[in-house]
Design a protein around this motif. Structure first.
Motif, short mmCIF file in Angstrom:
data_model
loop_
_atom_site.label_atom_id
_atom_site.label_comp_id
_atom_site.label_asym_id
_atom_site.label_seq_id
_atom_site.Cartn_x
_atom_site.Cartn_y
_atom_site.Cartn_z
N PRO A 268 0.83 -1.21 0.00
CA PRO A 268 0.00 0.00 0.00
C PRO A 268 0.87 1.26 0.00
O PRO A 268 1.94 1.28 0.62
CB PRO A 268 -0.78 -0.11 1.31
N PRO A 269 0.42 2.32 -0.66
CA PRO A 269 1.10 3.61 -0.52
C PRO A 269 1.12 4.02 0.94
O PRO A 269 0.18 3.73 1.70
CB PRO A 269 0.22 4.57 -1.35
N THR A 270 2.20 4.69 1.35
CA THR A 270 2.42 4.95 2.77
C THR A 270 2.80 6.40 3.02
O THR A 270 3.69 6.94 2.37
CB THR A 270 3.51 4.03 3.32
N LEU A 271 2.11 7.02 3.97
CA LEU A 271 2.42 8.38 4.42
C LEU A 271 3.13 8.31 5.76
O LEU A 271 2.62 7.70 6.71
CB LEU A 271 1.12 9.19 4.55
N ILE A 272 4.32 8.91 5.83
CA ILE A 272 5.09 8.98 7.07
C ILE A 272 5.20 10.44 7.48
O ILE A 272 5.67 11.27 6.70
CB ILE A 272 6.49 8.36 6.90
N ILE A 273 4.76 10.74 8.72
CA ILE A 273 4.81 12.11 9.26
C ILE A 273 5.57 12.08 10.58
O ILE A 273 5.30 11.22 11.43
CB ILE A 273 3.39 12.66 9.50
N HIS A 274 6.51 13.01 10.74
CA HIS A 274 7.33 12.97 11.97
C HIS A 274 7.77 14.38 12.35
O HIS A 274 7.91 15.26 11.49
CB HIS A 274 8.58 12.11 11.73
N GLY A 275 7.98 14.56 13.64
CA GLY A 275 8.47 15.83 14.15
C GLY A 275 9.99 15.86 14.23
O GLY A 275 10.61 14.91 14.72
N ASN B 244 8.34 20.95 12.29
CA ASN B 244 8.99 21.46 13.50
C ASN B 244 8.05 21.25 14.69
O ASN B 244 7.37 22.18 15.14
CB ASN B 244 9.35 22.94 13.34
N MET B 245 7.99 20.02 15.15
CA MET B 245 7.14 19.67 16.29
C MET B 245 7.77 18.50 17.03
O MET B 245 8.76 17.92 16.56
CB MET B 245 5.73 19.30 15.82
N GLY B 246 7.22 18.19 18.19
CA GLY B 246 7.71 17.07 18.97
C GLY B 246 6.93 15.81 18.69
O GLY B 246 6.54 15.54 17.56
N HIS B 247 6.70 15.03 19.75
CA HIS B 247 5.98 13.76 19.64
C HIS B 247 4.49 14.06 19.79
O HIS B 247 3.92 13.91 20.87
CB HIS B 247 6.47 12.81 20.75
N GLU B 248 3.88 14.50 18.71
CA GLU B 248 2.53 15.04 18.80
C GLU B 248 1.87 15.06 17.42
O GLU B 248 2.49 14.78 16.40
CB GLU B 248 2.58 16.46 19.37
N ILE B 249 0.58 15.41 17.44
CA ILE B 249 -0.19 15.59 16.21
C ILE B 249 -0.66 17.03 16.17
O ILE B 249 -1.38 17.48 17.07
CB ILE B 249 -1.40 14.64 16.16
N GLN B 250 -0.24 17.78 15.17
CA GLN B 250 -0.61 19.18 15.03
C GLN B 250 -1.49 19.35 13.79
O GLN B 250 -1.58 18.46 12.95
CB GLN B 250 0.64 20.05 14.94
#
Length: 212
Positions: free
Chosen positions: A151-158, A189-195
């Motif tokens: 499957p196509p995959t989206l990776i998001i990270h701070g 530019n974020m930490g361990h979170e969802i913005q």
């Protein structure tokens, strides 16, 4: 971990249109959270025709009376419980088409932190419409020999994540790309979170992967 019989309790939020769901989004919470942690995203994503499913990890968290875990972390028993959670999630995910009448090809599997790791672990083995890993990582020693469609995959990270280092996201991106996975990768530019930008990216990815 835990002991006794395991169960997978699930929060299910149906489409707010009152109609049958046109697609599914499954979200796996992180270590020490529970199924309620990500549930507010169901309204923030503004996908009224979708059904959202938030399973509770099967194991109690060792340091929280309300937290759950997919497997043990941070001690000498790290990794304990992973085979059980993996099998339980696989069985449940494969049952969804029968219980919801929505195929996996119209289902997005997603997760945050340890839930993101479980998403990549299990999601790459099944024909989902797409995968979303937020602040996640890749389990070591995964074996997808012989499989050439993912499957196509989206990776998001701070960039400032002090729980799961940015290097873990970069490693996941490079490893998946080397396997032939179509990866969309974004740092913030974020930490361990969802913005909010994370939510916007998530929604755009879903609407790309599951057309009307």
């Amino acid at each position: 971990m835990g002991g006794g019989s395991l169960s997978l309790e699930v929060i299910s939020i149906p489409p707010n249109t009152g109609d049958a769901p046109k697609a599914l989004i499954v979200m796996l919470h992180g270590w020490g959270a529970n199924s309620q942690d990500l549930a507010p995203l169901s309204s923030l994503l503004n996908l009224p025709n979708y059904q959202f499913l938030f399973p509770n990890a099967p194991f109690p968290h060792s340091h929280s009376s309300t937290g759950r875990a997919w497997y043990e972390l941070m001690n000498e028993r790290s990794g304990e419980g992973l085979p059980e959670s993996r099998k339980m999630l696989l069985d449940w995910l494969q049952s969804l088409e029968k219980t919801t009448n929505v195929p996996l090809s119209r289902t997005i599997l997603s997760g945050f932190s340890q839930g993101g790791a479980m998403t990549l672990d299990i999601g790459l083995t099944l024909p989902f419409a797409g995968l979303v890993s937020m602040s996640g990582y890749l389990h070591p020693n995964l074996n997808f020999v012989g499989k050439n469609s993912f499957p196509p995959t989206l990776i998001i990270h701070g960039r400032n994540d002090e729980v799961v280092p940015l290097a873990a996201a970069i490693n996941a991106k490079e490893t998946l790309e080397s396997m032939g996975v179509a990866v969309q990768y974004h740092e913030f530019n974020m930490g361990h979170e969802i913005q909010p930008p994370t939510i916007e990216l998530f929604r755009n990815f879903v609407t790309q992967m599951i057309p009307d």
